[in-house]
Enzyme design. Structure first.
Site, PDB file in Angstrom:
ATOM      1  N   VAL A 173       0.911  -1.199   0.152  1.00 24.78           N
ATOM      2  CA  VAL A 173       0.080  -0.085  -0.160  1.00 24.78           C
ATOM      3  C   VAL A 173       0.822   1.286   0.025  1.00 24.78           C
ATOM      4  O   VAL A 173       1.891   1.350   0.461  1.00 24.78           O
ATOM      5  CB  VAL A 173      -1.081   0.100   1.111  1.00 24.78           C
ATOM      6  CG1 VAL A 173      -0.397   0.084   2.501  1.00 24.78           C
ATOM      7  CG2 VAL A 173      -1.777   1.169   0.965  1.00 24.78           C
ATOM      8  N   CYS A 174       0.410   2.281  -0.657  1.00 26.54           N
ATOM      9  CA  CYS A 174       1.028   3.564  -0.683  1.00 26.54           C
ATOM     10  C   CYS A 174      -0.116   4.743  -0.692  1.00 26.54           C
ATOM     11  O   CYS A 174      -1.213   4.381  -0.173  1.00 26.54           O
ATOM     12  CB  CYS A 174       1.876   3.746  -1.621  1.00 26.54           C
ATOM     13  SG  CYS A 174       1.196   3.879  -3.344  1.00 26.54           S
ATOM     14  N   ARG A 175       0.186   5.998  -1.155  1.00 30.08           N
ATOM     15  CA  ARG A 175      -0.908   6.885  -1.058  1.00 30.08           C
ATOM     16  C   ARG A 175      -1.907   6.579  -2.086  1.00 30.08           C
ATOM     17  O   ARG A 175      -3.130   6.583  -1.826  1.00 30.08           O
ATOM     18  CB  ARG A 175      -0.312   8.050  -1.485  1.00 30.08           C
ATOM     19  CG  ARG A 175      -1.348   9.530  -1.224  1.00 30.08           C
ATOM     20  CD  ARG A 175      -0.629  10.719  -1.605  1.00 30.08           C
ATOM     21  NE  ARG A 175      -1.647  11.835  -1.615  1.00 30.08           N
ATOM     22  CZ  ARG A 175      -2.106  12.219  -2.854  1.00 30.08           C
ATOM     23  NH1 ARG A 175      -1.383  11.593  -3.975  1.00 30.08           N
ATOM     24  NH2 ARG A 175      -2.827  13.107  -3.120  1.00 30.08           N
ATOM     25  N   GLY A 197      -1.539   4.042  -4.918  1.00 30.05           N
ATOM     26  CA  GLY A 197      -1.242   2.750  -5.706  1.00 30.05           C
ATOM     27  C   GLY A 197      -0.102   2.618  -6.450  1.00 30.05           C
ATOM     28  O   GLY A 197       0.182   1.666  -7.179  1.00 30.05           O
ATOM     29  N   MET A 218      -4.036   4.709   0.106  1.00 28.00           N
ATOM     30  CA  MET A 218      -4.463   5.140   1.387  1.00 28.00           C
ATOM     31  C   MET A 218      -5.677   6.271   1.134  1.00 28.00           C
ATOM     32  O   MET A 218      -6.342   6.906   2.003  1.00 28.00           O
ATOM     33  CB  MET A 218      -3.593   5.677   2.604  1.00 28.00           C
ATOM     34  CG  MET A 218      -2.696   4.946   2.869  1.00 28.00           C
ATOM     35  SD  MET A 218      -3.518   3.434   4.058  1.00 28.00           S
ATOM     36  CE  MET A 218      -4.193   4.469   5.317  1.00 28.00           C
TER      37      MET A 218
END
Length: 99
Positions: free
Chosen positions: A62-64, A66, A90
């Site tokens: 996961v990141c901000r 994708g 996120m």
């Protein structure tokens, strides 16, 4: 590359599934909150730290939004890991976070 939505991941978390979630955002982003139980390894550190990740387990990246988690997923797949990218990251996560 396998992908899952943030909503689908939320359902797995709420169902009590034992998951390995790896957050590849930067420190200042994670300080605002991360998925409870997620391990934090910034994207730039993945090439040096990927051996900290259990190769015998599935992982959700996961990141901000994708994008960075997609890059991390591609790298880890090349190393023989089983990973799933969280589409929307996120920005789409609507459940609890830990700080």
């Amino acid at each position: 590359m396998k992908e899952i939505t943030a909503q689908e991941l939320t359902e797995k978390v709420k169902a009590g599934e034992k998951l390995s979630i790896i957050d590849v955002r930067e420190d200042e982003e994670v300080a605002q909150g991360k998925i409870p139980g997620a391990k934090h390894i910034p994207l730039g550190q993945i090439p040096e730290r990927f051996k900290e990740i259990d190769k015998g387990q599935d992982h959700y990246m996961v990141c901000r939004s994708g994008g960075r988690s997609g890059k991390a997923s591609s790298f880890l797949i090349e190393q023989g890991y089983d990973v799933t990218n969280v589409k929307g990251g996120m920005l789409d996560w609507e459940d609890d976070v830990e700080k």
